[in-house]
Design a protein around this motif. Structure first.
Motif, short mmCIF file in Angstrom:
data_model
loop_
_atom_site.label_atom_id
_atom_site.label_comp_id
_atom_site.label_asym_id
_atom_site.label_seq_id
_atom_site.Cartn_x
_atom_site.Cartn_y
_atom_site.Cartn_z
N GLU A 147 -78.62 -104.94 -17.67
CA GLU A 147 -78.07 -103.58 -17.55
C GLU A 147 -78.60 -102.91 -16.29
N SER A 183 -86.34 -93.33 -21.86
CA SER A 183 -86.27 -93.58 -23.30
C SER A 183 -87.64 -93.55 -23.96
N ASN A 198 -80.90 -93.37 -19.18
CA ASN A 198 -81.23 -93.75 -20.55
C ASN A 198 -82.09 -92.66 -21.19
N LEU A 245 -82.42 -92.59 -24.60
CA LEU A 245 -82.61 -93.11 -25.95
C LEU A 245 -83.89 -92.58 -26.59
N SER A 259 -73.37 -95.32 -16.85
CA SER A 259 -73.86 -95.53 -18.21
C SER A 259 -74.80 -94.42 -18.62
N ASP A 276 -76.99 -93.28 -22.10
CA ASP A 276 -77.41 -93.66 -23.45
C ASP A 276 -78.02 -92.45 -24.15
N GLU A 322 -78.44 -92.39 -27.61
CA GLU A 322 -78.71 -92.82 -28.98
C GLU A 322 -80.02 -92.20 -29.48
N ILE A 356 -72.32 -94.20 -26.77
CA ILE A 356 -73.60 -94.37 -27.45
C ILE A 356 -73.76 -95.85 -27.74
N LYS A 357 -74.90 -96.40 -27.37
CA LYS A 357 -75.12 -97.84 -27.48
C LYS A 357 -75.35 -98.23 -28.93
#
Length: 1075
Positions: free
Chosen positions: A646, A756, A778, A780, A799, A801, A803, A842-843
């Motif tokens: 990624e 994250s 990210n 997350l 991208s 994220d 989540e 959302i991953k």
């Protein structure tokens, strides 16, 4: 006088014959007594000789030889004469008593004469056997069969591939064939079919399983088992085995079948001669998942195996299942086709799924019969915890010049007065290899030999975890705090004589903090460690300090040559000279010699440099960038492959194209390339495939990055630490809370930003718009609950994220729906123009409800309705369902679980059971709440915090099955349900008291089924057709059903067990069992 007649009779001959019969050797009666004595003596000698010879033969046969035919014949004749002699000797007393007239006559002359003659003849045979029973050689080495048949399952769609492969192998010019294809596609089955096809084409056909964990010793052993029946090779060294294999195969026309190669195999190291047209037409055939391995193995021909077509897959499925099941129910055929489609044409998938189902079914039936339907509560405990081995063998590479050092270190360590030993020396001089050799040398000297990797980034938790994995089979310690782990370690090691091997110490380690007792002469325990610093040896209070130096020139060249291989050195007259120059540049460092040697072998690069040669051998600049990127991670960090891919996509090193299954082949190819170049190493994380970079290679990568000559590309890395905030002077601390806006202003080239797992990070400043090149963000599992307006400026964002953040979404079944929700939220805060994001998703979001499998239910509908109405009342927060064991509480809870749709953000099913384990409950909850597996290494308190953080932002319902006592929700991290948060808890239990202890707002009791309901369920499980199989079965079935006392589980189990009984006598036997 009258006439006189004279008659002459020649009596000499007659007299001689008569005297001989009565007084000579031919008087069997007279010689009987002497012959019997001689026979007895001779037979005893023959038996002794037979026993001695038998021991010689047994000794030879135990070494794999087979007895000679003449020896076997001799044994057979001795076996035949033995009972004859016994019979003669049994009547000896009676025959002796019949003798008279000084033993010349018998009271029964004719009988005794026959007996005496038989004794004399048998005596001659025994003497003859004695004279023949002298053998210089009693056995010879048994010849191994040319080919060993392989058991292979049904093959469909392979015929053309078998023919194609066979034709390729049998071509005179073909020497090496590589068969490649994805896992489970049938490569091993194809190779097995080829193996079974051989007859007299080769002198010997050798099958070898290689597998991912390449072990040269194992390969040699498999080959020698086929070549030599004797076992004398078992104790030989690898070099001796290689010589033996080379000597035998050099005289034969052979084919070696190597199954499941993951990397190239050095045939010279094994001892297998390279197949050539000159050496009798020998061949090598191998299977692999990677086409590149075919190239490394120099395959003359490469065959790719694809998945089965839809028709072939269905044909195989039908073949394995059989026709009978499809005739039972019309729906089975449709369902079977759906299942077959899910196997995606992979033969192993088809067979594996069906065999697992069949195995489970047969096991259940067998167990039901074995326990004769006894109660489930017959045993409180049925197993004990497994015991771990004393020593865990560590993998080791070729070692040169270490033997004397191993002996010296071993002698020092094993001295009674030595308690702590330190091995020190410069980086990559071979300290880890020496410690590995010592580890693998231990047998029964200690109760436990424990290997621990410490490394530069000293983590006490990591050390404790490694120790506990060696000491405890159970995983209950994973949720403990450091102090609890230390107590557990001290408790176990305090009762055992142990040796602790600590690899790669950079500073002193506090043994008390880990829980390791100090070694003393009384407890006999020891500690051995490796380090680069002599000062660390002093700080660790080592009783002995052993220094390791670099290899000598000769040792270095010997090691380098063994890695490169003689074939490569002979390929060009200049190569040995160049190779020696390269070897000298490694300065006697084993790691450098290994890395460069392998790089030379695979890449054939002969330029100057040491470890940079492997790097320079990477032809594409993007591949080099991928390698350098890995140095940004901390030392010894296990980098998840998908995470790394990624990042590479975002950085533009590889394209973002993915297959239908979501995988990025280019990314995995890049990782494979770096692994094969020995710049990255594969490592097995429990759930996630990962790679890691050796610390020396990482230092080299950082050096290359910082001295690249391109000022804009220079790297400055500080990894392995965490930051709480980022002030002007950048202080490194623990958890990130705040990022000042000005931090972003000078990072316009930043492409990847991963924030994250910072739960305390609540917001992003508006200045994030300065990150104009950002493509990957990210967030997350952060505490962020709203998106910054500054995100509007991120025009290149690919991208995002979100989540497990505080941002609320309503979840749909597909990521497309998630994307729409994200877009909607971003529009609401005036963030998004259509160009702002190419992808907003959302991953891997988990579904709201996880459907639970359920059996046939009878008589539960009214109870389901009653329970549902009670649970859904706004004032109800906690509901308890209680009743005796096996009355159907779990089935009821399952029906309720499967009834939920959009009433809650998350429906969580947890099995508690009698053995209440808070860690187990937390793990089940986190598997439902978090797609990532990073929580697995957290303590119970950290897990509780994570659960509380996620559930505190969601409306949830927690279904707890099988409570035996009260559960502390605070300890798990579950927030108390209230009317404000709208969350609920429902549980099942056998005890009404547990309902009170859990402060249930409503208590629902479950009773057994009524007689009618029980009979309806039994009929449903058993089937109407079978009840009509015999006129008596209906009445017998009702009697058996009554014995189940309305318990649904008993009815289900017994109904299924009886469904295969068609004989009325079996039913009557079952009635007797229940009675």
């Amino acid at each position: 006088m009258g006439g006189c007649i004279t008659i002459e009779i020649p009596c000499d001959k007659a007299v001689d014959q008569t005297c001989s019969r009565f007084f000579g050797d031919r008087n069997y009666i007279h010689m009987m007594k002497a012959n019997l004595g001689a026979l007895e003596t001779a037979m005893q000698k023959l038996i002794d000789k037979r026993n001695d010879l038998s021991k010689r033969v047994s000794a030879e046969e135990s070494r794999g030889s087979e007895r000679l035919a003449q020896v076997e014949g001799w044994f057979s004749r001795v076996a035949r004469i033995d009972p004859q002699v016994s019979d003669l000797l049994d009547v000896k007393p009676a025959e002796i008593n019949r003798l008279c007239l000084f033993g010349y006559f018998s009271k029964k002359c004719i009988s005794s004469c026959k007996y005496g003659k038989k004794v004399s003849k048998t005596l001659e045979e025994v003497k003859e056997l004695l004279s023949e029973g002298v053998f210089e050689e009693v056995a010879r080495k048994r010849l191994a069969p040319k080919a060993g048949k392989k058991h292979i399952q049904t093959t469909i769609g392979l015929d053309s591939m078998v023919g194609k492969a066979w034709d390729s192998i049998m071509k005179p010019e073909g020497r090496t064939l590589g068969i490649y294809g994805m896992g489970g596609v049938g490569k091993t089955t194809l190779l097995g079919t080829i193996n079974n096809k051989f007859k007299d084409e080769f002198d010997v056909v050798i099958w070898v399983v290689v597998s991912k964990d390449l072990q040269y010793k194992s390969i040699q052993d498999q080959i020698l088992r086929r070549l030599r029946v004797d076992k004398e090779w078992a104790n030989q060294t690898e070099e001796e085995k290689a010589s033996s294999i080379d000597e035998i195969l050099g005289q034969k026309k052979f084919v070696v079948l190597l199954d499941d190669l993951w990397s190239d195999v050095d045939l010279d190291k094994i001892g297998v001669p390279r197949p050539t047209q000159e050496n009798k037409g020998s061949k090598i055939v191998f299977t692999t998942r990677s086409k590149e391995v075919c190239r490394y193995m120099r395959a003359d021909d490469e065959l790719k195996m694809d998945c089965l077509s839809t028709n072939e897959a269905w044909e195989l499925f039908q073949n394995v299942v059989g026709e009978a099941p499809f005739k039972k129910d019309s729906e089975i055929l449709t369902l079977a086709k759906q299942i077959c489609e899910k196997c995606y044409g992979l033969p192993a998938q088809v067979k594996g799924w069906l065999l697992s189902v069949a195995s489970l079914d047969s096991q259940v039936s067998k167990k039901l019969e074995e326990v004769e339907l006894l109660s489930r509560e017959a045993f409180d405990k049925v197993a004990i915890k497994g015991r771990l081995p004393k020593v865990e063998q560590q993998p080791i590479q070729t070692t040169i010049g270490l033997d004397s050092m191993v002996g010296k270190a071993w002698d020092s360590i094993m001295k009674p007065e030595r308690r702590t030993s330190g091995i020190y020396g410069m980086g990559e001089v071979g300290k880890t290899t020496l410690l590995t050799r010592i580890n693998n040398k231990f047998k029964d000297e200690f109760d436990a030999v424990i290997w621990v990797v410490v490394s530069k980034d000293l983590q006490y938790k990591g050390i404790q975890d490694q120790i506990l994995r060696r000491l405890r089979v159970d995983r209950e310690w994973e949720g403990e705090t450091e102090k609890e782990k230390a107590s557990s370690i001290a408790n176990i090691l305090g009762r055992n004589k142990f040796i602790l091997l600590l690899d790669d110490l950079w500073r002193v380690v506090d043994l008390n903090k880990i829980g390791v007792p100090r070694p003393t002469q009384e407890n006999g325990s020891k500690i051995v460690f490796t380090t680069r610093s002599k000062e660390v040896c002093s700080d660790m209070e080592a009783d002995d300090k052993l220094q390791i130096d670099c290899l000598s020139k000769n040792e270095a060249w010997e090691l380098f040559r063994s890695i490169v291989g003689e074939d490569l050195l002979k390929r060009h007259p200049d190569i040995p000279t160049l190779a020696k120059q390269i070897c000298e540049k490694c300065y006697g460092l084993p790691l450098a010699l290994n890395v460069i040697g392998k790089a030379m072998k695979y890449k054939e690069v002969y330029t100057n440099g040491v470890m940079q040669k492997s790097y320079d051998g990477l032809k594409e600049e993007n591949v080099k960038s991928c390698f350098l990127y890995c140095s940004l991670f901390p030392e010894d960090y296990e980098i998840a492959k998908e995470e790394l891919i990624e990042y590479w996509i975002s950085e533009g090193f590889i394209d973002g194209k993915r297959d239908e299954d979501g995988s990025n082949n280019q990314g995995h190819d890049r990782i494979g390339l770096l692994v094969r170049a020995h710049l990255l190493r594969e490592c097995e994380k429990e759930f996630t495939p990962a790679v890691k970079m050796h610390d020396v290679l990482r230092e080299m990568a950082l050096w290359i990055g910082s001295t690249s000559g391109k000022e804009e590309e220079k790297q400055c890395v500080k990894s392995g630490v965490k930051v709480r905030s980022i002030p002007d002077d950048i202080n490194w601390d623990n958890m990130l809370k705040v990022i000042p806006g000005k931090f972003f202003q000078f990072m316009r080239a930043l492409v990847v930003l991963d924030l994250s797992h910072n739960l305390d990070l609540r917001e992003l400043s508006e200045e994030i718009f300065s990150l104009t090149s950002l493509q990957y963000l990210n967030l997350l599992q952060t505490g962020i609950s709203s998106l910054s307006v500054g995100l509007k400026g991120l025009r290149k964002q690919i991208s995002l994220d979100l989540e497990f953040t505080g941002i609320k979404f309503s979840y749909g079944p597909k990521s497309y729906e998630y994307g729409k929700e994200v877009s909607k939220k971003l529009e609401e805060v005036e963030l998004l123009s259509r160009e702002a994001f190419d992808k907003v998703a959302i991953k891997g979001r988990l579904p709201k409800v996880e459907q639970q499998p359920i059996q046939t239910t009878i008589g539960l509908d009214s109870m389901v309705g009653k329970a549902w109405d009670s649970i859904m009342k706004p004032e109800r927060r906690t509901s308890g369902i209680y009743g005796m064991g096996e009355v159907g509480k779990t089935t009821l809870l399952t029906r309720i679980n499967n009834k939920f749709k959009d009433e809650f953000d998350a429906v969580i099913w947890v099995v508690v059971s009698k053995d209440l384990q808070y860690k187990g409950i937390q793990d089940q909850i986190l598997r439902r709440l978090r797609v990532d597996r990073e929580w697995e290494g957290e303590t119970e308190k950290e897990k509780a915090s994570s659960i509380a953080n996620i559930l505190g932002r969601n409306k949830f319902i927690l279904l707890l099955d099988d409570l035996w006592r009260v559960v502390d929700l605070n300890k798990i991290g579950v927030p108390r349900p209230t009317q404000e948060n709208g969350s609920k808890i429902v549980f099942t239990t056998r005890s009404k008291e547990v309902c009170s202890d859990m402060e249930a707002d409503d208590e629902l009791e479950m009773d057994c089924l009524s007689t009618n309901e029980a009979w309806e369920l039994f009929q449903n499980v058993f089937g109407e057709v079978r009840l009509k199989g015999h006129p008596d079965i209906h009445a017998l079935a009702k009697k058996i059903c009554e014995k189940c006392y309305g318990l649904p589980l008993a009815i289900n189990m017994i109904g299924k067990a009886m469904s295969c009984k068609e004989d009325v006598h079996e039913w009557r036997d079952a009635i007797d069992v229940f009675s």
